[in-house]
Design a protein around this motif. Structure first.
Motif, PDB file in Angstrom:
ATOM      1  N   LEU A 334       0.848  -1.206   0.000  1.00 45.50           N
ATOM      2  CA  LEU A 334       0.000   0.000   0.000  1.00 45.50           C
ATOM      3  C   LEU A 334       0.879   1.250   0.000  1.00 45.50           C
ATOM      4  O   LEU A 334       0.600   2.234  -0.701  1.00 45.50           O
ATOM      5  N   GLU A 335       1.952   1.179   0.763  1.00 45.74           N
ATOM      6  CA  GLU A 335       2.901   2.278   0.851  1.00 45.74           C
ATOM      7  C   GLU A 335       3.553   2.535  -0.522  1.00 45.74           C
ATOM      8  O   GLU A 335       3.508   3.652  -1.046  1.00 45.74           O
ATOM      9  N   GLU A 336       4.125   1.471  -1.058  1.00 42.73           N
ATOM     10  CA  GLU A 336       4.829   1.555  -2.341  1.00 42.73           C
ATOM     11  C   GLU A 336       3.943   2.096  -3.456  1.00 42.73           C
ATOM     12  O   GLU A 336       4.366   2.871  -4.297  1.00 42.73           O
ATOM     13  N   ALA A 337       2.677   1.666  -3.432  1.00 46.80           N
ATOM     14  CA  ALA A 337       1.758   2.035  -4.510  1.00 46.80           C
ATOM     15  C   ALA A 337       1.131   3.402  -4.271  1.00 46.80           C
ATOM     16  O   ALA A 337       0.279   3.839  -5.044  1.00 46.80           O
ATOM     17  N   GLY A 338       1.516   4.047  -3.183  1.00 45.72           N
ATOM     18  CA  GLY A 338       0.960   5.371  -2.882  1.00 45.72           C
ATOM     19  C   GLY A 338      -0.492   5.301  -2.443  1.00 45.72           C
ATOM     20  O   GLY A 338      -1.231   6.274  -2.537  1.00 45.72           O
ATOM     21  N   LEU A 339      -0.908   4.152  -1.946  1.00 45.96           N
ATOM     22  CA  LEU A 339      -2.310   3.981  -1.561  1.00 45.96           C
ATOM     23  C   LEU A 339      -2.559   4.227  -0.071  1.00 45.96           C
ATOM     24  O   LEU A 339      -3.697   4.408   0.351  1.00 45.96           O
ATOM     25  N   SER A 340      -1.485   4.210   0.711  1.00 44.59           N
ATOM     26  CA  SER A 340      -1.649   4.273   2.175  1.00 44.59           C
ATOM     27  C   SER A 340      -2.488   5.449   2.643  1.00 44.59           C
ATOM     28  O   SER A 340      -3.358   5.297   3.488  1.00 44.59           O
ATOM     29  N   GLU A 341      -2.221   6.624   2.073  1.00 43.00           N
ATOM     30  CA  GLU A 341      -2.849   7.847   2.560  1.00 43.00           C
ATOM     31  C   GLU A 341      -4.363   7.800   2.480  1.00 43.00           C
ATOM     32  O   GLU A 341      -5.059   8.299   3.344  1.00 43.00           O
ATOM     33  N   ASN A 342      -4.867   7.207   1.409  1.00 47.98           N
ATOM     34  CA  ASN A 342      -6.319   7.211   1.236  1.00 47.98           C
ATOM     35  C   ASN A 342      -6.948   5.839   1.469  1.00 47.98           C
ATOM     36  O   ASN A 342      -7.997   5.524   0.903  1.00 47.98           O
ATOM     37  N   THR A 343      -6.293   5.039   2.277  1.00 47.10           N
ATOM     38  CA  THR A 343      -6.846   3.715   2.556  1.00 47.10           C
ATOM     39  C   THR A 343      -6.983   3.520   4.050  1.00 47.10           C
ATOM     40  O   THR A 343      -6.029   3.728   4.798  1.00 47.10           O
ATOM     41  N   ILE A 344      -8.175   3.146   4.466  1.00 49.43           N
ATOM     42  CA  ILE A 344      -8.364   2.820   5.873  1.00 49.43           C
ATOM     43  C   ILE A 344      -8.101   1.328   6.023  1.00 49.43           C
ATOM     44  O   ILE A 344      -8.642   0.513   5.278  1.00 49.43           O
ATOM     45  N   VAL A 345      -7.195   0.995   6.928  1.00 48.39           N
ATOM     46  CA  VAL A 345      -6.847  -0.416   7.138  1.00 48.39           C
ATOM     47  C   VAL A 345      -7.356  -0.832   8.516  1.00 48.39           C
ATOM     48  O   VAL A 345      -7.097  -0.155   9.516  1.00 48.39           O
ATOM     49  N   ILE A 346      -8.083  -1.930   8.522  1.00 44.78           N
ATOM     50  CA  ILE A 346      -8.673  -2.414   9.767  1.00 44.78           C
ATOM     51  C   ILE A 346      -8.186  -3.827  10.006  1.00 44.78           C
ATOM     52  O   ILE A 346      -8.141  -4.636   9.072  1.00 44.78           O
ATOM     53  N   TYR A 347      -7.798  -4.131  11.221  1.00 46.42           N
ATOM     54  CA  TYR A 347      -7.467  -5.515  11.550  1.00 46.42           C
ATOM     55  C   TYR A 347      -8.408  -6.012  12.644  1.00 46.42           C
ATOM     56  O   TYR A 347      -8.613  -5.341  13.663  1.00 46.42           O
TER      57      TYR A 347
END
Ligand code: SGN
Ligand code: CA
Length: 535
Positions: A334-347
Motif C-alpha cells: 500500500l505504501e509503495e503504490a501510494g495507496l496508504s494515505e487514502n486507505t483505511i486499514v482495519i485488523y
C-alpha cells in the motif's frame, strides 16, 4: 456581419477570455468530481480466524511480537472493548456481512448455509461504485455475493495445499487446487488483486481474510522450529477448576488437559502434504516428539498439562507469525503504490480465543477472552496515531462503518452503529453502554451450553437458558471471571438492573423467545451439499 476591426479584436479577446475561463472552470469542476470520487477512501479489512488479544503485542507483549499488526496500532487506534455478538466463526462473518444479529441474518450456528440473497454491505458498496473483493476464509456455506472478485477457501480450508473457490474467465464458479502454505497463498492472492485486477479509477474494499490461527495450528515450514528454545508464559487461570461457576463451565470439552487430540499436538503426521512438506515437518517435530514420548512416563499430571500447553501455544503463535508477516507485505505494498494515505486499514478477528485461560482452547463463551476480539484501525489524517479507545464497539458495527466511510446511507434495518466518528476521536453522545451477546451452537463442538447475556464492562450477567442457570461477574474486582456472584445478596440490586437491561436489549434487537431448530437446519444444509456434490 462586418464589425469594426477594433471591436472585432475586443470581442476576440473577450471570447478567448470567456473560453479560457470556461475551460478553467470546467477543468476545476472535473478535478473536483474526480477528486470527490477518488477521495472516498479505500477499505482494506484484514481478518483472521480465532486470533485473540493475548497473542497480539499491541495488546499483550508477553507471548509474541507482532510488528506488523503493531504498525496499525502505532499509526492508528487500538480498541480495548470490541465485543462480538456470537463468538463463533460463520456467525461472526454473517454479522459483519449484514450488520444484524444472528437471529435476524439467519446464520446463528456453523454448518448451515448463509442466505446470500439478503442485504449485505458489499452489495451496497458495489452499488455505490466501489470495487469489492474477498480473498481467503469465507466459511458461510454459500458462494460470496456482492463481490467483483472472490477467491475463497472451501469450508474451513487446510493449512497446506488448499482448494479454493473462484470464478474462471467465463464467470463460472470453479474450485482450483494450490500447493503451498495457505496463509502465504492468501496473502499472495490479496496482493495480486491489488496489483493486477483492481481498476484504478474506482475506490475499493478488500476483505483479506486468513484461516490462521484456527485449530489445528499447523505452522509454516519456516516457523516449525521458531520458539523452540523459549517457555511461553502461562495464563493465571490455566488450572481453573470452575468452582462457583454454573454447570456449563464444568461440562465443556475444550480443556488443554483432556481434549487436545494427538493431531492437535502434532503427535500424528499431517495428511495431504507433499513429500517435501512432510520431510520438513518430520525433521522439526520428530525429535521433539521423541523427547516427549520418552519423558512422558515420568511426568506428573501437571507436567503433562504444561507440555501440552507449550506445544499448543507455540504452534498457535507460529501461525499468528505468518499472518503478521502477510500483513506486513500488504502494508508495504500500500505504501509503495501510494495507496496508504487514502486507505483505511482495519485488523480484526472473528472472535477472541482461550490461549489456556480457564485451562481452555477454543472460544464460544461470553467470558472476556472470546467475547473480545482485536480491533486496530489506521486511517491517515483521520485517526490519531497511537490512540486507544475503551468504548463498547462490536463486529455488529463493521458493516455500518464501512458504508458510512464510503458515504453510503446506512439502511435502517441494520442494528449496529457507524464507528467513523469514534475513529476520528469523537464518541457520539449516547453511545451504547451495554452489550447483548447470544451463543446458540449446542449441541455442538466443544459442548458449550447455549447462553445469552449482557455486559456493561463492569458487570456481566449470563443466562444459560436451557438449564435455567445464571452467572454474574464483577469484572472490576474479578477480571478473570473466577467468582460467580449471582447468588451473593450484595449483588442483588446489580443483578436486577442487568436483568432489566437484558430484557430491554432483547426487545430492542427483536430477539425471538424460541430458538430456531438448528439440528434441522444443519441436516438440510448437509443434504443440500450432498446433492450438489452428486451433480
Ligand atoms: C472445527 C474445529 C473446532 C472448532 C470448530 C469451529 N475442530 O470443528 O475445534 O471449534 O471448527 O471453528 S477441528 O479439529 O476440525 O479443527 S470456527 O472457527 O469455524 O467457528
Ligand atoms: Ca473462528
Amino acid at each position: 456581419m462586418k464589425l469594426p476591426l477594433r471591436f472585432n479584436a475586443v470581442l476576440a479577446r473577450r471570447v478567448t477570455g470567456l473560453a479560457l475561463m470556461a475551460l478553467v472552470v470546467l477543468t476545476l469542476l472535473g478535478h473536483r468530481t474526480m477528486a470527490a470520487k477518488s477521495d472516498r477512501p479505500n477499505i482494506v479489512f484484514i481478518f483472521s480466524d480465532d486470533h485473540c488479544q493475548q497473542a497480539l503485542s499491541a495488546y499483550d507483549p508477553s507471548r509474541i511480537t507482532t510488528p506488523n499488526m503493531d504498525r496499525l496500532a502505532t499509526e492508528g487506534m487500538t480498541f480495548n472493548r470490541c465485543y462480538v455478538t456470537n463468538a463463533i466463526c460463520g456467525p461472526s462473518r454473517a454479522v459483519i456481512q449484514t450488520g444484524k444479529y444472528s437471529h435476524l441474518n439467519g446464520f446463528a450456528v456453523n454448518g448451515i448455509t448463509f442466505n446470500g440473497d439478503q442485504q449485505t454491505f458489499p452489495k451496497l458498496l458495489q452499488k455505490a461504485g466501489y470495487q469489492t473483493a474477498v480473498v481467503g476464509k469465507w466459511h458461510l456455506g454459500s458462494t460470496p455475493q456482492g463481490y467483483d472478485y472472490f477467491d475463497v477457501l472451501v469450508g474451513q480450508g487446510p493449512y497446506y495445499n488448499p482448494p479454493m473457490k473462484t470464478t474462471d474467465e467465463k464467470g463460472e464458479v470453479v474450485v482450483r487446487e494450490h500447493t503451498g502454505y495457505t496463509t502465504e497463498i492468501i496473502t499472495e492472492k490479496a496482493l495480486n488483486w491489488l496489483k493486477e485486477n483492481r481498476k484504478e479509477d474506482k475506490p475499493f474494499m478488500l476483505m483479506y481474510q486468513h484461516k490462521a490461527p484456527h485449530r489445528n495450528w499447523e505452522p509454516a515450514p519456516k516457523y516449525l522450529n521458531w520458539l523452540d528454545d523459549v517457555t511461553v508464559a502461562e495464563p493465571e487461570t490455566l488450572y481453573d477448576n470452575y468452582e462457583t461457576r454454573a454447570s456449563p463451565a464444568h461440562n465443556q470439552a475444550m480443556e488443554i488437559k483432556n481434549h487436545l487430540t494427538d493431531r492437535d499436538l502434532k503427535l500424528t503426521q499431517p495428511r495431504n502434504f507433499t513429500p517435501k512438506q512432510l520431510a520438513d515437518w518430520n525433521a522439526a517435530y520428530g525429535p521433539k516428539n521423541e523427547a516427549y514420548l520418552k519423558a512422558k512416563a515420568g511426568m506428573s499430571e501437571k507436567e503433562v498439562i504444561q507440555w501440552k500447553y507449550q506445544r499448543y501455544v507455540k504452534d498457535y503463535l507460529r501461525c499468528v507469525k505468518s499472518v503478521d508477516d502477510g500483513i506486513g507485505e500488504v502494508l508495504d505494498y500500500l505504501e509503495e503504490a501510494g495507496l496508504s494515505e487514502n486507505t483505511i486499514v482495519i485488523y480484526s478477528s472473528d472472535q477472541g480465543w482461550y490461549l489456556g485461560e480457564h485451562g481452555w482452547f477454543d472460544k464460544r463463551w461470553m467470558y472476556e477472552e472470546s467475547l473480545k476480539t482485536p480491533l486496530l484501525v489506521r486511517w491517515p489524517g483521520q485517526t490519531k496515531a497511537g490512540s486507544t479507545n475503551n468504548d463498547i464497539v462490536s463486529n455488529l458495527d463493521f458493516a455500518e462503518t464501512f458504508l458510512d466511510i464510503a458515504g453510503v446511507k446506512i439502511p435502517g434495518d441494520m442494528q449496529g452503529e457507524s464507528l467513523a466518528s469514534i475513529f476520528k476521536g469523537k464518541t457520539p453522545k449516547n453511545w451504547r453502554d451495554s452489550f447483548y451477546y447470544h451463543y446458540y451452537e449446542f449441541p455442538g463442538g466443544h459442548s458449550v451450553a447455549r447462553h445469552y447475556g449482557v455486559t456493561n464492562g463492569k458487570h456481566k450477567l449470563i443466562s444459560y437458558y436451557q438449564s435455567g442457570e445464571w452467572e454474574l461477574f464483577d469484572l472490576e474486582n474479578d477480571p478473570n471471571e473466577l467468582n460467580n456472584v449471582h447468588s451473593n445478596p450484595e449483588y442483588s440490586s446489580i443483578t436486577k438492573k442487568l436483568e432489566k437491561e437484558l430484557t430491554r436489549l432483547r426487545k430492542q434487537y427483536e430477539v425471538p423467545e424460541e430458538d430456531p431448530d438448528f439440528q434441522k437446519m444443519k441436516a438440510e444444509a448437509r443434504a443440500r451439499n450432498r446433492a450438489a456434490q452428486k451433480k
